[in-house]
Design a protein around this motif. Structure first.
Motif, mmCIF file in Angstrom:
data_model
loop_
_atom_site.group_PDB
_atom_site.id
_atom_site.type_symbol
_atom_site.label_atom_id
_atom_site.label_comp_id
_atom_site.label_asym_id
_atom_site.label_seq_id
_atom_site.Cartn_x
_atom_site.Cartn_y
_atom_site.Cartn_z
ATOM 1 N N SER A 1 2.903 6.558 13.926
ATOM 2 C CA SER A 1 1.854 5.630 13.471
ATOM 3 C C SER A 1 1.450 4.667 14.582
ATOM 4 C CB SER A 1 2.329 4.846 12.244
ATOM 5 O OG SER A 1 2.868 5.692 11.267
ATOM 6 N N VAL B 1 2.271 10.638 11.894
ATOM 7 C CA VAL B 1 1.640 9.616 11.065
ATOM 8 C C VAL B 1 1.727 10.048 9.613
ATOM 9 C CG1 VAL B 1 -0.699 10.606 11.200
ATOM 10 C CG2 VAL B 1 -0.426 8.126 10.908
ATOM 11 N N HIS C 1 2.867 3.704 5.880
ATOM 12 C CA HIS C 1 3.217 3.111 7.176
ATOM 13 C C HIS C 1 4.655 2.604 7.224
ATOM 14 C CE1 HIS C 1 1.995 1.578 11.095
ATOM 15 N NE2 HIS C 1 2.615 0.443 10.825
#
Length: 260
Positions: free
Chosen positions: A164, A208, A240
């Motif tokens: 990420s 991600v 996240h």
């Protein structure tokens, strides 16, 4: 676009503000259970210039480094010790560096100090080196592929995994957090991995979560588009904050990909 909303995470994750306390407890519990530790290894003169080294049983097969996120302004090495569990179980030593935080340090300074931390850890552990970093830490490990960053152990790095990552810093200039980060145009251009052509070509896997904010999905894709040496993995059902959890699982795809 409202960049403050685009780069907000906790507001868009269920119980998002509870994660830091959870990470801290998991890290503390891991340190209590795992006794083969070298804590507070200094790599510079400031008190924040230190790393923790988690060692496996027997001689390490190599070194993995995890560089934490927090928008370059939060957290430290003791918040993430539990994420060493996966690589340590596979026989690798794991280094977790702290670094000085904004506004006390500019991002360009943090980049160079992280390089020093990696070199210091690599001096203590033989074999290949694998770099993983999350969010701002993803930016920092990606920068280790850039030849303007002095890094003595670069030829030992087998893989970089920005998780990420923030590969383009220019949008962050439009956020309120830039009152702390103080990114100007020159620093955004110099410190954005997506804009760096002089690279070492180290194999890179950008990871991600599929449930992340669109801005982070875009940042991940843009880094892969800019780097021929990079590939992209979009992890289903991950946001996240939980996208890094597989680092603690020695049987996870993330650990297998990092240490491949």
């Amino acid at each position: 676009m409202n960049f403050d909303i685009a780069y907000a995470n906790a507001d868009f994750i269920p119980n998002g503000y509870e994660f830091p306390a959870k990470w801290e407890k998991m890290a503390s519990d891991f340190r209590s259970a795992h006794k083969n530790l070298r804590l507070d290894v200094l790599y510079g003169e400031d008190a924040s210039n230190a790393l923790d080294l988690v060692l496996p049983e027997g001689a390490p097969r190599g070194l993995a480094v995890f560089v934490h996120g927090g928008y370059w302004k939060a957290f430290g090495r003791r918040d993430w010790t539990h994420l060493a569990a996966g690589a340590v179980a596979q026989g690798f030593a794991v280094a977790l560096p702290s670094y000085p935080l904004a506004p006390g340090a500019r991002i360009s300074e943090i980049t160079r100090l992280v390089a020093k931390a990696i070199d210091t850890a690599a001096d203590q552990v033989d074999g290949p080196v694998y770099l993983a970093g999350h969010s701002a830490g993803g930016h920092l490990v990606a920068r280790m592929n850039c030849l303007d960053v002095p890094l003595a152990c670069r030829d030992r790095i087998a893989r970089i995994m920005p998780i990420s990552p923030l590969g383009d810093l220019r949008p962050l200039m439009q956020t309120a957090m830039n009152d702390t980060l103080k990114i100007d145009e020159a620093e955004a251009l110099a410190e954005s991995p997506v804009l760096t052509d002089a690279r070492a070509g180290i194999p890179t896997t950008v990871w991600v979560g599929a449930d992340e904010r669109p801005a982070f999905l875009g940042q991940a894709r843009d880094l892969v588009l800019a780097w021929p040496e990079a590939d992209l993995i979009i992890a289903p059902d991950r946001h996240h904050f939980d996208v890094i959890e597989p680092l603690a699982d020695p049987e996870s795809d993330m650990v297998a990909t990092l240490l491949d």
